[in-house]
Design a protein around this motif. Sequence first.
Motif, short mmCIF file in Angstrom:
data_model
loop_
_atom_site.label_atom_id
_atom_site.label_comp_id
_atom_site.label_asym_id
_atom_site.label_seq_id
_atom_site.Cartn_x
_atom_site.Cartn_y
_atom_site.Cartn_z
N LEU A 236 2.14 1.99 -3.40
CA LEU A 236 1.08 2.61 -4.23
C LEU A 236 0.97 4.10 -3.91
O LEU A 236 0.87 4.94 -4.81
CB LEU A 236 -0.27 1.94 -3.95
N ILE A 237 1.05 4.42 -2.63
CA ILE A 237 0.93 5.82 -2.22
C ILE A 237 2.13 6.64 -2.72
O ILE A 237 1.99 7.78 -3.15
CB ILE A 237 0.80 5.94 -0.68
N GLU A 238 3.31 6.01 -2.76
CA GLU A 238 4.50 6.72 -3.26
C GLU A 238 4.28 7.16 -4.72
O GLU A 238 4.76 8.19 -5.17
CB GLU A 238 5.74 5.81 -3.17
N SER A 239 3.52 6.34 -5.46
CA SER A 239 3.34 6.68 -6.89
C SER A 239 2.18 7.65 -7.12
O SER A 239 2.01 8.15 -8.24
CB SER A 239 3.16 5.40 -7.70
N LEU A 240 1.40 7.94 -6.08
CA LEU A 240 0.22 8.80 -6.26
C LEU A 240 0.54 10.17 -6.89
O LEU A 240 -0.13 10.57 -7.86
CB LEU A 240 -0.52 8.97 -4.92
N ALA B 257 0.84 -1.20 0.00
CA ALA B 257 0.00 0.00 0.00
C ALA B 257 0.87 1.25 0.00
O ALA B 257 0.58 2.24 -0.69
CB ALA B 257 -0.92 -0.01 1.22
N LYS B 258 1.99 1.20 0.75
CA LYS B 258 2.90 2.36 0.80
C LYS B 258 3.51 2.64 -0.58
O LYS B 258 3.67 3.78 -0.98
CB LYS B 258 4.03 2.11 1.81
#
Length: 296
Positions: free
Chosen positions: A11-15, A8-9
């Motif tokens: 994914l958030i880094e790529s947001l 999940a982290k």
Amino acid sequence: MQESIEKAKILIESLPYMQKFRNKVVVIKYGGHAMVDEHLKRQFALDVILLKQIGINPVIVHGGGPQINRFLDRLDIKPSYVEGMRVTDGETMDVVEMVLVGKVNKEIVGLINHCGGKAVGLSGRDGDLVCARKLQMSSRAKGDDIKDAPPELIDLGRVGQVTKINPEVLESLSQADFIPVIAPVGVGEDGQAFNINADLVAGAIAGELAAEKLMLLTDVTGVKDRQGVLIASLSRQDIEPLIADGTLTGGMIPKVRCCEAALARGVAKTYIIDGRVEHAILLEMFTREGVGTEIC
Ligand SMILES: Nc1ncnc2c1ncn2[C@@H]1O[C@H](COP(=O)(O)OP(=O)(O)O)[C@@H](O)[C@H]1O
Ligand SMILES: CC(=O)N[C@@H](CCC(=O)OP(=O)(O)O)C(=O)O
């Protein structure tokens, strides 16, 4: 559980990148040398599908130099190149078009569609997408700079240079949510086919579409210096001296030159990256480190 949290982290880094690139065009040149094995080809297809899914518009231009050479070998025709451009007589042109349009293009389209995407294959002759004229290359470009003698023209046969990109067909496909996959065969004024280096087609299309990024996937980690060390970032001014002193040779020359031309036409960022690395496209697009060489 911890493993899922780590995912999940990531994914958030790529947001922030996803937000930044939404609705932007990314031109990806998929070099023949990067089409190494079935597993990597599938990873490439999945990367492209993911970009489309999150609202980025990938446009694929593919090569196929090694695939053409394998076919020529069967016909006992020896390939020859000048500055990374294949000398292309009439018979070779037939093979080039057959392999690029009839084989490599259809394989990539088939793979993307099989993996759940919506791809359509084109050559530069479709919708007059890539207009071309015979490439004029002077012997001076090859380094034959003999005192004050006028440079001679080298005849590469049916090798073309791009004169115009007509992007209407790409715009229609994009509106219908298709991923265009383009073979680097152009059309001349006489309606005949021209063989164009795929890097140059990708650069010209990226320029015409004012793409956010131009990515050239190849079989090296990026541009290397004379000691073989990767150059992470290269400025436009460095390019011609590196060609003149022999650091950049063969197929790397059209690559750096097309990045230079694309930047001059307003493409925001250009990269030469290692297509042999799994998910090279996603690493370049969505991680802080990036991969390969940025030419700016
Ligand atoms: N300075 C350099 N750094 C990296 N690669 C270079 C350099 N000079 C020449 N090359 C060559 O350029 C090749 C990539 O061009 P090319 O064979 O046309 O690949 P593609 O099929 O991906 O377009 C590399 O495999 C390498 O042999
Ligand atoms: C004029 C010229 O050299 N055309 C190239 C077109 C394919 C290509 O560019 O393929 P890669 O990207 O795999 O090298 C050729 O005939 O090989």
